[in-house]
Design an enzyme around this catalytic site. Structure first.
Site, short mmCIF file in Angstrom:
data_model
loop_
_atom_site.label_atom_id
_atom_site.label_comp_id
_atom_site.label_asym_id
_atom_site.label_seq_id
_atom_site.Cartn_x
_atom_site.Cartn_y
_atom_site.Cartn_z
N GLU A 179 -24.06 8.77 28.78
CA GLU A 179 -24.18 9.91 29.65
C GLU A 179 -24.86 10.40 28.01
OE1 GLU A 179 -20.94 10.74 32.57
OE2 GLU A 179 -21.15 12.25 31.16
N CYS B 75 -26.54 16.72 24.00
CA CYS B 75 -25.41 16.64 23.36
C CYS B 75 -25.28 14.55 23.97
CB CYS B 75 -24.28 17.06 24.32
SG CYS B 75 -22.22 16.42 24.88
N CYS C 57 -14.81 4.46 25.52
CA CYS C 57 -14.10 5.33 24.13
C CYS C 57 -12.75 3.69 23.76
CB CYS C 57 -13.62 6.49 23.91
SG CYS C 57 -13.32 6.98 22.37
N CYS D 41 -7.47 8.97 24.87
CA CYS D 41 -7.45 10.06 24.75
C CYS D 41 -6.74 10.68 26.53
CB CYS D 41 -8.21 11.04 24.36
SG CYS D 41 -8.28 10.66 22.71
N CYS E 266 -9.07 12.37 28.22
CA CYS E 266 -11.32 12.70 28.18
C CYS E 266 -11.61 11.23 29.79
CB CYS E 266 -10.80 12.02 27.00
SG CYS E 266 -12.48 11.47 27.04
N CYS F 33 -17.76 14.70 29.44
CA CYS F 33 -18.44 13.75 28.64
C CYS F 33 -17.33 12.67 29.29
CB CYS F 33 -17.95 13.39 26.85
SG CYS F 33 -16.16 13.61 26.75
N1 SAH Z 1 -14.92 11.07 20.39
C1 SAH Z 1 -15.29 12.87 19.68
C2 SAH Z 1 -16.18 12.85 20.32
C3 SAH Z 1 -16.88 12.88 21.73
S1 SAH Z 1 -15.34 13.70 22.57
C4 SAH Z 1 -13.92 13.50 19.56
O1 SAH Z 1 -12.90 12.91 20.32
O2 SAH Z 1 -14.55 14.49 19.20
C5 SAH Z 1 -16.09 15.54 22.39
C6 SAH Z 1 -15.31 16.70 22.65
O3 SAH Z 1 -14.63 16.96 23.76
C7 SAH Z 1 -13.91 16.41 21.88
O4 SAH Z 1 -13.53 17.53 21.41
C8 SAH Z 1 -12.78 15.54 23.45
O5 SAH Z 1 -11.41 16.36 22.42
C9 SAH Z 1 -13.20 16.69 24.17
N2 SAH Z 1 -13.08 16.99 25.61
C10 SAH Z 1 -13.20 15.65 26.06
N3 SAH Z 1 -12.46 15.59 27.77
C11 SAH Z 1 -12.78 17.38 27.95
C12 SAH Z 1 -12.18 17.14 28.70
N4 SAH Z 1 -11.22 16.80 29.74
N5 SAH Z 1 -11.98 18.65 28.56
C13 SAH Z 1 -12.31 19.78 27.22
N6 SAH Z 1 -12.69 19.09 26.59
C14 SAH Z 1 -12.41 17.34 26.35
FE1 SF4 Z 2 -13.16 8.78 23.07
FE2 SF4 Z 2 -12.55 11.15 24.66
FE3 SF4 Z 2 -10.56 10.58 22.58
FE4 SF4 Z 2 -13.54 11.17 22.24
S1 SF4 Z 2 -12.08 12.66 23.48
S2 SF4 Z 2 -11.76 10.14 21.32
S3 SF4 Z 2 -14.86 10.35 23.85
S4 SF4 Z 2 -10.74 9.25 24.24
#
Ligand code: SAH
Ligand code: SF4
Length: 352
Positions: A94, A107, A114, A118, A121, A338
């Site tokens: 995306e 973005c 990934c 997390c 996410c 994302c």
């Molecule tokens: N992997 C990297 C960059 C991609 S995620 C990272 O984790 O920083 C980009 C941002 O979106 C990160 O700060 C992540 O924690 C946040 N993010 C992911 N899923 C989310 C969600 N469901 N709600 C709010 N922020 C989210």
């Molecule tokens: Fe990976 Fe999503 Fe965690 Fe960023 S927030 S490190 S994209 S799992």
């Protein structure tokens, strides 16, 4: 799959040595680079100042065809557009365009899926598929650069906050970054391209040592190891004291302010305790905290907090003198978090 190479995978020096190898003068690399990144050419035949024989050589060695999205969506206000690209091996990634005042921020994704897992996410819930190549990272920006150019507009900022962990795909991410900021490339300027990391400590130290001026954002999300490890499994590898030490190192090496990302989850990491501990943790660091109310995802039960809880969290940070802003994720109505468009289109994120 095509035998040809993706021309956007080549950094400038590699392209130059390839061109020298073809017996062409070095300045042809500049000309070709200009066609690719300044004129945003989509066809070798358009490159009118290159000899036909050279264009034919390029055409037989490289793919240059522009990408077209497998799906696209606009937010209700029309300011955010999200596209899904299907890669050669059918992986889906995306990319999002956000228009905000005069800014045109793209973005981009750095991996398909990934590995960091997390829990909140959508990309993490999907697991790791593969690293994106340099070209696949750069082409996401080129797609929107072309769209914007057609409107007489241009890309002003790039954030590596799409799918994937940029520092887990270090070489390709940095090579792509160099193309984006290179005066001969897309010429975005070093300060306009932000890398966001979940906090891979050795890679952060390496990045700091390279002394780059490109901003770094660290996804912190919790101020105690216990809470952080619940949200971010990979945090078990690097406890907070190591992470914060790496942040200090980054600021000392680059002289740049660091950004922390904090997705506020109701009743989880939005408590007064977490705010106080966060304040204590970062008050001596040159930093800014972005508070982002959680964007709910299919496989995680967490919700964003109420307005009052967000304000109370902010007030506690203010008491510690920690600079902060609340950012409501733009394009929330098109699931611009994302991994979420892919999720909805193919539905693999849902448990059976
Ligand atoms: N992997 C990297 C960059 C991609 S995620 C990272 O984790 O920083 C980009 C941002 O979106 C990160 O700060 C992540 O924690 C946040 N993010 C992911 N899923 C989310 C969600 N469901 N709600 C709010 N922020 C989210
Ligand atoms: Fe990976 Fe999503 Fe965690 Fe960023 S927030 S490190 S994209 S799992």
């Amino acid at each position: 799959m095509s035998d040809k190479l993706n021309i956007y995978d080549l950094d400038y020096l590699t392209m130059q040595s390839y061109i020298l190898g073809l017996g062409q003068p070095a300045y042809r690399a500049d000309q070709l680079w200009q066609w690719l990144y300044f004129h945003l050419a989509t066809d070798f035949s358009a490159m009118s100042n290159l000899p036909t024989s050279f264009r034919n050589q390029l055409d037989s060695a490289f793919v240059i065809a522009p990408w077209s999205p497998a799906a696209e969506e606009f937010s209700n206000d029309g300011l955010t557009k999200k596209v899904l690209f299907k890669l050669e091996d059918d992986r889906l990634i995306e990319t999002v365009l956000m228009r905000y005042d005069k800014r045109r921020t793209i973005c981009i994704s750095t991996q398909a899926g990934c590995a960091m897992g997390c829990v909140f996410c959508a990309t993490g819930q999907m697991g790791f598929q593969r690293n994106l190549s340099v070209g696949e990272i750069v082409q996401q920006v080129l797609f929107f650069a072309r769209e914007l150019a057609a409107e007489g507009d241009r890309v002003t900022n790039v954030v590596m906050m799409g799918m994937g962990e940029p520092l887990h795909n270090y070489e390709h991410t940095i090579n792509a970054l160099d193309i984006l900021i290179d005066g001969k490339g897309l010429n975005l300027g070093a300060r306009k391209v932000t890398i966001s990391t979940v906090g891979l400590v050795p890679a952060m130290r390496r990045y700091a040592e390279e002394g780059r001026q490109t901003p770094l954002a660290v996804s912190l999300h919790a101020a105690t190891d216990r809470e952080r490890q619940r949200l971010i499994p990979v945090a078990k590898r690097w406890p907070l004291d190591e992470l914060i030490a790496a942040c200090h190192y980054y600021v000392a090496r680059t002289g740049r302010r660091l950004t922390f990302e904090w997705a506020l989850i109701n009743g989880e990491n939005d408590t007064q305790d977490q705010a106080r501990l966060l304040g204590q943790l970062v008050k001596d660091l040159l930093c800014h905290v972005n508070l982002i109310p959680l964007n709910p995802t299919a496989d995680y039960g967490g919700l964003p907090p109420s307005r009052e809880r967000v304000t109370a969290f902010q007030a506690e940070l203010n008491r510690h003198g920690v600079s902060n802003t609340v950012r409501v994720r733009r394009g929330i109505d098109i699931q611009a978090g994302c991994g979420q468009l892919r999720d909805r289109i193919i539905g693999t994120n849902r448990k059976p």
